[in-house]
Design a protein around this motif. Structure first.
Motif, PDB file in Angstrom:
ATOM      1  N   ILE A  79      83.868 -14.189  31.950  1.00 53.58           N
ATOM      2  CA  ILE A  79      83.606 -15.406  31.168  1.00 53.58           C
ATOM      3  C   ILE A  79      84.819 -16.315  31.249  1.00 53.58           C
ATOM      4  CG2 ILE A  79      83.210 -16.291  28.831  1.00 53.58           C
ATOM      5  CD1 ILE A  79      81.890 -13.472  28.299  1.00 53.58           C
TER       6      ILE A  79
ATOM      7  N   PRO B 181      99.788 -21.942  41.062  1.00 49.41           N
ATOM      8  CA  PRO B 181     101.088 -22.363  41.607  1.00 49.41           C
ATOM      9  C   PRO B 181     101.035 -23.578  42.547  1.00 49.41           C
ATOM     10  CG  PRO B 181     101.050 -19.994  41.452  1.00 49.41           C
ATOM     11  CD  PRO B 181      99.663 -20.469  41.080  1.00 49.41           C
TER      12      PRO B 181
ATOM     13  N   GLU C 176      86.664 -22.729  31.982  1.00 48.34           N
ATOM     14  CA  GLU C 176      86.670 -23.847  32.929  1.00 48.34           C
ATOM     15  C   GLU C 176      85.356 -23.903  33.712  1.00 48.34           C
ATOM     16  OE1 GLU C 176      90.409 -24.738  35.059  1.00 48.34           O
ATOM     17  OE2 GLU C 176      91.201 -22.972  34.046  1.00 48.34           O
TER      18      GLU C 176
ATOM     19  N   HIS D 170     104.129 -15.327  34.818  1.00 47.51           N
ATOM     20  CA  HIS D 170     104.394 -15.220  36.250  1.00 47.51           C
ATOM     21  C   HIS D 170     103.117 -14.852  37.001  1.00 47.51           C
ATOM     22  CE1 HIS D 170     108.366 -15.242  34.756  1.00 47.51           C
ATOM     23  NE2 HIS D 170     108.778 -14.044  35.069  1.00 47.51           N
TER      24      HIS D 170
ATOM     25  N   ASP E 106      99.253 -13.875  31.447  1.00 45.90           N
ATOM     26  CA  ASP E 106     100.091 -14.750  30.612  1.00 45.90           C
ATOM     27  C   ASP E 106      99.879 -14.546  29.115  1.00 45.90           C
ATOM     28  OD1 ASP E 106     100.972 -15.928  32.950  1.00 45.90           O
ATOM     29  OD2 ASP E 106     100.463 -17.977  32.354  1.00 45.90           O
TER      30      ASP E 106
ATOM     31  N   TRP F 169      91.880 -18.105  19.370  1.00 45.41           N
ATOM     32  CA  TRP F 169      90.521 -17.645  19.059  1.00 45.41           C
ATOM     33  C   TRP F 169      90.511 -16.214  18.503  1.00 45.41           C
ATOM     34  CZ3 TRP F 169      88.082 -13.645  21.924  1.00 45.41           C
ATOM     35  CH2 TRP F 169      88.803 -13.213  23.044  1.00 45.41           C
TER      36      TRP F 169
ATOM     37  N   GLU G 147      82.177 -21.437  29.465  1.00 48.76           N
ATOM     38  CA  GLU G 147      81.840 -20.703  28.250  1.00 48.76           C
ATOM     39  C   GLU G 147      83.140 -20.191  27.617  1.00 48.76           C
ATOM     40  OE1 GLU G 147      78.223 -18.472  28.946  1.00 48.76           O
ATOM     41  OE2 GLU G 147      78.646 -17.276  27.153  1.00 48.76           O
TER      42      GLU G 147
ATOM     43  N   GLY H  14      90.817 -16.783  35.235  1.00 50.84           N
ATOM     44  CA  GLY H  14      91.963 -17.112  36.087  1.00 50.84           C
ATOM     45  C   GLY H  14      92.294 -15.948  37.003  1.00 50.84           C
ATOM     46  N   LEU H  15      93.533 -15.912  37.463  1.00 50.33           N
ATOM     47  CA  LEU H  15      93.942 -14.878  38.413  1.00 50.33           C
ATOM     48  C   LEU H  15      93.805 -13.481  37.807  1.00 50.33           C
ATOM     49  CD1 LEU H  15      95.256 -14.112  41.142  1.00 50.33           C
ATOM     50  CD2 LEU H  15      97.489 -14.387  40.029  1.00 50.33           C
TER      51      LEU H  15
ATOM     52  N   TRP I 201     108.710 -17.148  41.480  1.00 46.82           N
ATOM     53  CA  TRP I 201     109.402 -18.057  42.384  1.00 46.82           C
ATOM     54  C   TRP I 201     109.116 -19.479  41.946  1.00 46.82           C
ATOM     55  CZ3 TRP I 201     104.450 -16.834  42.957  1.00 46.82           C
ATOM     56  CH2 TRP I 201     103.571 -17.816  43.404  1.00 46.82           C
TER      57      TRP I 201
ATOM     58  N   GLU J  68     109.288 -29.009  39.779  1.00 43.88           N
ATOM     59  CA  GLU J  68     108.374 -29.012  40.928  1.00 43.88           C
ATOM     60  C   GLU J  68     107.586 -30.326  40.985  1.00 43.88           C
ATOM     61  OE1 GLU J  68     106.038 -25.426  40.932  1.00 43.88           O
ATOM     62  OE2 GLU J  68     107.780 -24.217  41.501  1.00 43.88           O
TER      63      GLU J  68
ATOM     64  N   SER K 218     101.410 -27.767  41.303  1.00 43.14           N
ATOM     65  CA  SER K 218     102.619 -28.589  41.158  1.00 43.14           C
ATOM     66  C   SER K 218     103.363 -28.712  42.488  1.00 43.14           C
ATOM     67  CB  SER K 218     103.544 -27.963  40.110  1.00 43.14           C
ATOM     68  OG  SER K 218     103.722 -26.583  40.367  1.00 43.14           O
TER      69      SER K 218
HETATM   70  C1  FAD Z   1     101.289 -25.913  37.752  1.00 44.79           C
HETATM   71  C2  FAD Z   1     101.660 -24.450  37.709  1.00 44.79           C
HETATM   72  C3  FAD Z   1     102.524 -23.938  38.668  1.00 44.79           C
HETATM   73  C4  FAD Z   1     102.896 -22.601  38.638  1.00 44.79           C
HETATM   74  N1  FAD Z   1     103.768 -22.130  39.585  1.00 44.79           N
HETATM   75  C5  FAD Z   1     104.139 -20.838  39.556  1.00 44.79           C
HETATM   76  C6  FAD Z   1     105.049 -20.334  40.528  1.00 44.79           C
HETATM   77  O1  FAD Z   1     105.524 -21.062  41.402  1.00 44.79           O
HETATM   78  N2  FAD Z   1     105.401 -19.023  40.449  1.00 44.79           N
HETATM   79  C7  FAD Z   1     104.911 -18.185  39.488  1.00 44.79           C
HETATM   80  O2  FAD Z   1     105.264 -17.012  39.448  1.00 44.79           O
HETATM   81  N3  FAD Z   1     104.029 -18.641  38.559  1.00 44.79           N
HETATM   82  C8  FAD Z   1     103.636 -19.939  38.574  1.00 44.79           C
HETATM   83  N4  FAD Z   1     102.741 -20.410  37.635  1.00 44.79           N
HETATM   84  C9  FAD Z   1     102.242 -19.484  36.600  1.00 44.79           C
HETATM   85  C10 FAD Z   1     101.000 -18.720  37.069  1.00 44.79           C
HETATM   86  O3  FAD Z   1     100.084 -19.603  37.625  1.00 44.79           O
HETATM   87  C11 FAD Z   1     100.414 -18.013  35.856  1.00 44.79           C
HETATM   88  O4  FAD Z   1     101.334 -17.017  35.471  1.00 44.79           O
HETATM   89  C12 FAD Z   1      99.048 -17.403  36.153  1.00 44.79           C
HETATM   90  O5  FAD Z   1      98.124 -18.410  36.441  1.00 44.79           O
HETATM   91  C13 FAD Z   1      98.561 -16.602  34.965  1.00 44.79           C
HETATM   92  O6  FAD Z   1      97.271 -16.141  35.206  1.00 44.79           O
HETATM   93  P1  FAD Z   1      96.303 -15.705  34.013  1.00 44.79           P
HETATM   94  O7  FAD Z   1      95.041 -15.286  34.682  1.00 44.79           O
HETATM   95  O8  FAD Z   1      97.014 -14.787  33.112  1.00 44.79           O
HETATM   96  O9  FAD Z   1      96.065 -17.026  33.158  1.00 44.79           O
HETATM   97  P2  FAD Z   1      95.414 -18.420  33.557  1.00 44.79           P
HETATM   98  O10 FAD Z   1      95.687 -18.732  34.981  1.00 44.79           O
HETATM   99  O11 FAD Z   1      95.884 -19.394  32.525  1.00 44.79           O
HETATM  100  O12 FAD Z   1      93.849 -18.201  33.390  1.00 44.79           O
HETATM  101  C14 FAD Z   1      93.273 -18.049  32.118  1.00 44.79           C
HETATM  102  C15 FAD Z   1      91.870 -18.613  32.132  1.00 44.79           C
HETATM  103  O13 FAD Z   1      91.258 -18.271  30.898  1.00 44.79           O
HETATM  104  C16 FAD Z   1      90.546 -19.381  30.419  1.00 44.79           C
HETATM  105  N5  FAD Z   1      90.420 -19.278  28.962  1.00 44.79           N
HETATM  106  C17 FAD Z   1      91.357 -19.529  28.022  1.00 44.79           C
HETATM  107  N6  FAD Z   1      90.871 -19.322  26.789  1.00 44.79           N
HETATM  108  C18 FAD Z   1      89.584 -18.928  26.948  1.00 44.79           C
HETATM  109  C19 FAD Z   1      88.555 -18.547  26.056  1.00 44.79           C
HETATM  110  N7  FAD Z   1      88.741 -18.516  24.723  1.00 44.79           N
HETATM  111  N8  FAD Z   1      87.339 -18.230  26.573  1.00 44.79           N
HETATM  112  C20 FAD Z   1      87.143 -18.236  27.917  1.00 44.79           C
HETATM  113  N9  FAD Z   1      88.073 -18.566  28.816  1.00 44.79           N
HETATM  114  C21 FAD Z   1      89.296 -18.906  28.333  1.00 44.79           C
HETATM  115  C22 FAD Z   1      91.361 -20.560  30.843  1.00 44.79           C
HETATM  116  O14 FAD Z   1      90.571 -21.742  30.858  1.00 44.79           O
HETATM  117  C23 FAD Z   1      91.825 -20.125  32.230  1.00 44.79           C
HETATM  118  O15 FAD Z   1      90.920 -20.526  33.212  1.00 44.79           O
HETATM  119  C24 FAD Z   1     102.372 -21.751  37.642  1.00 44.79           C
HETATM  120  C25 FAD Z   1     101.484 -22.263  36.673  1.00 44.79           C
HETATM  121  C26 FAD Z   1     101.141 -23.596  36.707  1.00 44.79           C
HETATM  122  C27 FAD Z   1     100.207 -24.139  35.666  1.00 44.79           C
END
Ligand code: FAD
Length: 393
Positions: free
Chosen positions: A35, A46, A38, A280, A263, A233, A77, A13-14, A309, A149, A49
């Motif tokens: 890795i 963001p 998805e 966030h 997150d 996990w 994976e 993810g991000l 936001w 949203e 929604s």
């Molecule tokens: C619909 C929606 C709207 C949002 N709107 C806002 C907003 O307006 N403002 C704001 O501040 N935040 C918003 N957010 C929150 C923001 O998108 C998240 O805080 C951000 O995506 C977190 O990024 P991340 O990389 O930590 O986690 P994620 O984006 O959840 O990425 C984690 C990745 O790890 C993968 N993963 C999980 N477990 C495993 C594993 N065991 N092995 C391999 N891969 C794995 C997942 O499949 C995923 O692709 C929103 C979230 C959603 C869902």
């Protein structure tokens, strides 16, 4: 550890992508493997929604030149186990010098055998969008940020939208009932039926069974009652879990060479004097700067002023800080009459957090005051004619 350690990043993810970018930006030339569970390369959540749900956009890919990042990208994976310096996935084993865990969060689901949508991945969002047609009876469980949203977007698509919320007001757990009362009016203005104090027992075919025995009929049900860190996990690993992966003030886990960000990570905040975890976008964007520096041998501190936001019912809602220990709530402007207003949380005159509605300038200035741990004059802060930055004492 050599100057060019082998780095594995789990979670596409991000936070995962940004970690790779920051490692390369800092001159890291060693091998990096990213890795992700998805099937898609990293994308933004963001808009799922917001503009993606209204149909204004179809693609939220994060613009990244994966080739020039020279990253071994392993999609589809899933990490399953963590041992000393080895990550196990359902596709193989990855030895590492440093591992960054950025597995994000997964939506909570409710009991029941009926079709239940959640909104976390782009595929879930695209599938849901096809169901949102004029006249569709959409029921959303949860009047939180995502629920609001989605309700906003579904109204623009002509759906008949009902939101069922267990609490007494929307967003009550996040920002308190006083603000929730104001937000509830936004639902009514948008033609969304908001039903408060509704505890859901289960999702069944054709609708929702309520705890009191009532039945709520719906064509489409979306559960939007929050997420949990995606860390199951790691249950059998030595990594300490505490509301997600417990990291210190430098994003290090309890296991040497293993870091976490985004997150999934709960970090020790010296600023707020406790362990905190945020869901966030801004946190996932910036934490990788610190994680990458520390993977490469630095001791950079991590203690952000959190920011997020939400775009709902035609309003830009922004929040900065953390109001958990606040003892005073001050209104800036009149939330019942003004289009732009703010709610400010103070702890012993120190500005802890601010929620602004359509007032980005106030938000920016509040962020600087919170960063500076500034005390403020409550009377001046309550006056929208006084700039927030001029309220410090
Ligand atoms: C619909 C929606 C709207 C949002 N709107 C806002 C907003 O307006 N403002 C704001 O501040 N935040 C918003 N957010 C929150 C923001 O998108 C998240 O805080 C951000 O995506 C977190 O990024 P991340 O990389 O930590 O986690 P994620 O984006 O959840 O990425 C984690 C990745 O790890 C993968 N993963 C999980 N477990 C495993 C594993 N065991 N092995 C391999 N891969 C794995 C997942 O499949 C995923 O692709 C929103 C979230 C959603 C869902």
């Amino acid at each position: 550890m050599t100057s060019d350690p082998t780095v594995v990043v789990v979670g596409g993810g991000l936070a995962g992508l940004r970690t790779v970018e920051e490692l390369r930006a800092r001159g890291h030339q060693g091998a990096i493997t990213l890795i992700g569970a998805e099937a898609r390369p990293p994308y933004d959540r963001p808009p799922l929604s917001k503009k993606l749900m209204t149909g204004e956009i179809d693609d939220t890919s994060l613009r990244a030149d994966l080739d020039s990042l020279d990253v071994d990208l392993r999609l589809c994976e899933t990490a399953t186990q963590l041992r000393h310096r080895i990550l196990e996935t359902d596709g193989g084993e990855y030895p590492f010098d440093a591992l960054v865990v950025a597995t994000g969060a997964v939506p909570v689901r409710l009991p029941g055998a009926g079709a239940q949508h959640v909104l976390r991945t782009i595929d879930e969002a695209l599938a849901l969008r096809t169901l949102l047609r004029p006249g569709t009876r959409l029921s959303i469980v949860g009047a939180g940020w995502i629920g609001a949203e989605l309700a906003t977007a579904a109204r623009t698509r002509g759906c008949v939208v009902t939101v069922l919320e267990a609490a007494g007001q929307p967003l009550a757990a996040a920002i308190g009932e006083e603000i929730g009362v104001i937000v509830a009016r936004w639902y009514a203005e948008a033609g969304v039926e908001l039903r408060l104090g509704q505890k859901v027992a289960s999702i069944e075919d054709g609708g929702i069974a309520l705890a009191g025995g009532d039945w709520h009929a719906a064509d489409v049900v979306v559960t939007a009652v929050g997420v949990r860190p995606a860390v199951a996990w790691l249950d059998t690993s030595p990594v300490r879990l505490e509301n997600g992966i417990a990291v210190d003030g430098q994003l290090r886990t309890s296991m040497p060479g293993v870091f976490a960000a985004g997150d999934c990570a709960s970090f020790w905040s010296a600023r707020f004097g406790r362990r905190l975890r945020f869901e966030h976008w801004d946190v996932a964007l910036h934490a990788p700067e610190v994680v990458a520096a520390n993977v490469l041998g630095d001791s950079a501190p991590y203690d952000p002023v959190p920011y997020f936001w939400s775009e709902q019912f035609g309003r830009m809602v922004q929040y900065v800080g953390w109001h958990g220990d606040a003892d005073q709530l001050i209104w800036r402007g009149d939330p019942r009459a003004d289009k732009k207003w703010a709610a400010c949380w103070l702890a012993d005159r120190r500005l802890m957090a601010m929620l602004t509605v359509s007032s980005p300038r106030d938000l920016l200035q509040a962020r600087r005051l919170i960063e500076a741990a500034a005390d403020v004059d409550p009377a001046r802060l309550a006056d929208p004619a006084v700039a927030v930055r001029d309220c410090a004492v």
